[in-house]
Design a protein around this motif. Structure first.
Motif, PDB file in Angstrom:
ATOM      1  N   MET A 136       0.826  -1.201   0.000  1.00  0.00           N
ATOM      2  CA  MET A 136       0.000   0.000   0.000  1.00  0.00           C
ATOM      3  C   MET A 136       0.865   1.258   0.000  1.00  0.00           C
ATOM      4  SD  MET A 136      -2.994  -1.143   2.695  1.00  0.00           S
ATOM      5  CE  MET A 136      -3.761   0.480   2.705  1.00  0.00           C
ATOM      6  N   ALA A 137       1.948   1.243   0.770  1.00  0.00           N
ATOM      7  CA  ALA A 137       2.850   2.396   0.811  1.00  0.00           C
ATOM      8  C   ALA A 137       3.474   2.637  -0.564  1.00  0.00           C
ATOM      9  CB  ALA A 137       3.940   2.174   1.852  1.00  0.00           C
ATOM     10  N   ILE A 138       3.894   1.552  -1.203  1.00  0.00           N
ATOM     11  CA  ILE A 138       4.498   1.671  -2.532  1.00  0.00           C
ATOM     12  C   ILE A 138       3.480   2.212  -3.528  1.00  0.00           C
ATOM     13  CG2 ILE A 138       5.429   0.320  -4.461  1.00  0.00           C
ATOM     14  CD1 ILE A 138       6.702  -1.517  -2.285  1.00  0.00           C
TER      15      ILE A 138
ATOM     16  N   ASP B 251       9.191   7.823  -9.669  1.00  0.00           N
ATOM     17  CA  ASP B 251      10.592   8.142  -9.378  1.00  0.00           C
ATOM     18  C   ASP B 251      10.767   8.820  -8.029  1.00  0.00           C
ATOM     19  OD1 ASP B 251      11.500   7.122 -11.842  1.00  0.00           O
ATOM     20  OD2 ASP B 251      10.994   8.995 -12.859  1.00  0.00           O
ATOM     21  N   ASP B 252       9.784   8.680  -7.143  1.00  0.00           N
ATOM     22  CA  ASP B 252       9.901   9.270  -5.812  1.00  0.00           C
ATOM     23  C   ASP B 252      11.167   8.760  -5.129  1.00  0.00           C
ATOM     24  OD1 ASP B 252       9.081  10.578  -3.347  1.00  0.00           O
ATOM     25  OD2 ASP B 252       8.617   8.567  -2.620  1.00  0.00           O
ATOM     26  N   PRO B 253      12.024   9.647  -4.599  1.00  0.00           N
ATOM     27  CA  PRO B 253      13.314   9.212  -4.047  1.00  0.00           C
ATOM     28  C   PRO B 253      13.210   8.291  -2.837  1.00  0.00           C
ATOM     29  CG  PRO B 253      12.908  11.547  -3.580  1.00  0.00           C
ATOM     30  CD  PRO B 253      11.875  11.112  -4.566  1.00  0.00           C
ATOM     31  N   LYS B 254      12.055   8.290  -2.151  1.00  0.00           N
ATOM     32  CA  LYS B 254      11.882   7.405  -0.999  1.00  0.00           C
ATOM     33  C   LYS B 254      11.307   6.042  -1.383  1.00  0.00           C
ATOM     34  CE  LYS B 254      11.461  11.033   2.484  1.00  0.00           C
ATOM     35  NZ  LYS B 254      10.660  11.595   3.592  1.00  0.00           N
ATOM     36  N   LEU B 255      10.951   5.895  -2.642  1.00  0.00           N
ATOM     37  CA  LEU B 255      10.371   4.636  -3.094  1.00  0.00           C
ATOM     38  C   LEU B 255      11.334   3.460  -2.945  1.00  0.00           C
ATOM     39  CD1 LEU B 255       7.915   3.244  -4.335  1.00  0.00           C
ATOM     40  CD2 LEU B 255       8.754   3.892  -6.601  1.00  0.00           C
ATOM     41  N   PRO B 256      12.646   3.611  -3.245  1.00  0.00           N
ATOM     42  CA  PRO B 256      13.565   2.470  -3.068  1.00  0.00           C
ATOM     43  C   PRO B 256      13.592   1.908  -1.656  1.00  0.00           C
ATOM     44  CG  PRO B 256      14.599   4.149  -4.418  1.00  0.00           C
ATOM     45  CD  PRO B 256      13.313   4.746  -3.893  1.00  0.00           C
ATOM     46  N   ASP B 257      13.420   2.781  -0.641  1.00  0.00           N
ATOM     47  CA  ASP B 257      13.434   2.291   0.743  1.00  0.00           C
ATOM     48  C   ASP B 257      12.275   1.329   0.999  1.00  0.00           C
ATOM     49  OD1 ASP B 257      15.660   3.844   1.250  1.00  0.00           O
ATOM     50  OD2 ASP B 257      14.505   5.527   2.049  1.00  0.00           O
ATOM     51  N   ASP B 258      11.085   1.687   0.492  1.00  0.00           N
ATOM     52  CA  ASP B 258       9.933   0.797   0.649  1.00  0.00           C
ATOM     53  C   ASP B 258      10.125  -0.482  -0.156  1.00  0.00           C
ATOM     54  OD1 ASP B 258       8.627   2.515   2.345  1.00  0.00           O
ATOM     55  OD2 ASP B 258       7.416   3.457   0.778  1.00  0.00           O
ATOM     56  N   LEU B 259      10.703  -0.343  -1.341  1.00  0.00           N
ATOM     57  CA  LEU B 259      10.935  -1.525  -2.169  1.00  0.00           C
ATOM     58  C   LEU B 259      11.942  -2.473  -1.513  1.00  0.00           C
ATOM     59  CD1 LEU B 259      11.057   0.189  -5.683  1.00  0.00           C
ATOM     60  CD2 LEU B 259       9.332  -1.450  -4.916  1.00  0.00           C
ATOM     61  N   LEU B 260      12.948  -1.924  -0.843  1.00  0.00           N
ATOM     62  CA  LEU B 260      13.926  -2.775  -0.161  1.00  0.00           C
ATOM     63  C   LEU B 260      13.283  -3.539   0.995  1.00  0.00           C
ATOM     64  CD1 LEU B 260      17.136  -0.538  -0.134  1.00  0.00           C
ATOM     65  CD2 LEU B 260      16.794  -2.692  -1.355  1.00  0.00           C
ATOM     66  N   ILE B 261      12.335  -2.913   1.677  1.00  0.00           N
ATOM     67  CA  ILE B 261      11.587  -3.646   2.707  1.00  0.00           C
ATOM     68  C   ILE B 261      10.837  -4.801   2.058  1.00  0.00           C
ATOM     69  CG2 ILE B 261       9.695  -3.501   4.369  1.00  0.00           C
ATOM     70  CD1 ILE B 261      10.538  -0.589   4.853  1.00  0.00           C
ATOM     71  N   SER B 262      10.271  -4.544   0.885  1.00  0.00           N
ATOM     72  CA  SER B 262       9.553  -5.593   0.159  1.00  0.00           C
ATOM     73  C   SER B 262      10.496  -6.719  -0.256  1.00  0.00           C
ATOM     74  CB  SER B 262       8.866  -4.991  -1.070  1.00  0.00           C
ATOM     75  OG  SER B 262       8.022  -5.928  -1.699  1.00  0.00           O
ATOM     76  N   VAL B 263      11.713  -6.372  -0.636  1.00  0.00           N
ATOM     77  CA  VAL B 263      12.719  -7.389  -0.962  1.00  0.00           C
ATOM     78  C   VAL B 263      12.992  -8.271   0.253  1.00  0.00           C
ATOM     79  CG1 VAL B 263      15.146  -7.768  -1.564  1.00  0.00           C
ATOM     80  CG2 VAL B 263      13.828  -6.053  -2.794  1.00  0.00           C
TER      81      VAL B 263
END
Length: 251
Positions: A1-3, A13-25
């Motif tokens: 939901m956050a992503i 391309d939101d700069p904070k998106l990779p942090d949420d994606l890494l949690i998903s990883v």
């Protein structure tokens, strides 16, 4: 939901998106979903590459993560390639003796040992040991894992003269860290015994085995005495006596 919220509200391309994606990883790895984990990580690397450039230490971090996922899948050769790629980037950016290289070197050493590429494992562990010694000195317990890996890599190549001081150093580091009678010292001595046994140095192997077994016996006796004391405090004298007899038998 956050992503989904970030992508919809702030854009892909939101700069904070990779942090949420890494949690998903991390979640995908925890679930052993090895179809999703590398796919999501690939997207993270694309975003990081746009933001920081393809030769950044952030990309090196992503390559390290890719190596860990591949290692969990037991895909050793691609894992080695990922960690070597990460090390190449880090070395280019921070130099060959930077502490940030150590985790990748340790993982690379383990992968090479699993591949029985003991000469390459030796090189990785020696590199890590030089960095760790420059930070902690030569007698710090943080050296133990690297010394153990280096000893095994040398043993695998039958470089017995070089391996012996490493095994003895591992024992000494454990003694310095936890004391003479700790079970971890016994485990280190077990490795020494196997090392000598493989060379048919049976007297030295027996000495190491006897010392390891004495440590284990001492630990068992201490445990039995504590249990006997607890039983006495509860008024269970017969059980306490049985535990004490067992302790005497071990002694």
């Amino acid at each position: 939901m956050a992503i989904q919220w970030r992508e919809t509200t702030l854009g892909p391309d939101d700069p904070k998106l990779p942090d949420d994606l890494l949690i998903s990883v991390s979640l995908a790895r925890g679930l052993k979903d090895y179809d999703r984990a590398p796919t999501i990580l690939g997207r993270v690397m694309l975003l990081h590459s746009k933001t920081f450039g393809p030769d950044s230490t952030v990309i090196a971090d992503d390559l390290s993560r890719a190596g860990q996922i591949l290692m969990e899948q037991k895909r050793l050769d691609p894992a080695v390639a990922s960690w070597n790629g990460a090390l190449t980037l880090r070395t280019r950016k921070v130099g060959a003796l930077d502490p940030t290289l150590v985790p990748d070197l340790d993982q690379l050493g383990k992968a090479y040992v699993a591949l029985r590429a003991y000469d390459k494992a030796e090189a990785a562990y020696r590199h890590a040991l030089v960095i760790r010694e420059s930070i902690y000195g030569k007698d710090d317990p943080d050296l133990i894992a690297t010394v153990d890996g280096l000893a095994y890599a040398l043993f695998g190549q039958r470089k017995y003269d070089a391996a012996e001081p490493m095994y003895l150093r591992e024992v000494a580091l454990w003694v310095e860290s936890v004391g003479d009678d700790h079970p971890m010292v016994a485990m280190a001595l077990d490795k020494v015994a196997i090392f000598y046994f493989e060379q048919k140095k049976y007297d030295r192997a027996k000495d190491a085995e006897d010392r390891a077994n004495a440590i284990r016996a001492h630990s068992l006796v201490e445990g039995l005495l504590r249990a006997a004391t607890e039983q006495t405090a509860q008024g269970n004298n017969q059980d306490a006596v049985a535990l004490l007899r067992r302790a005497l038998a071990v002694m």
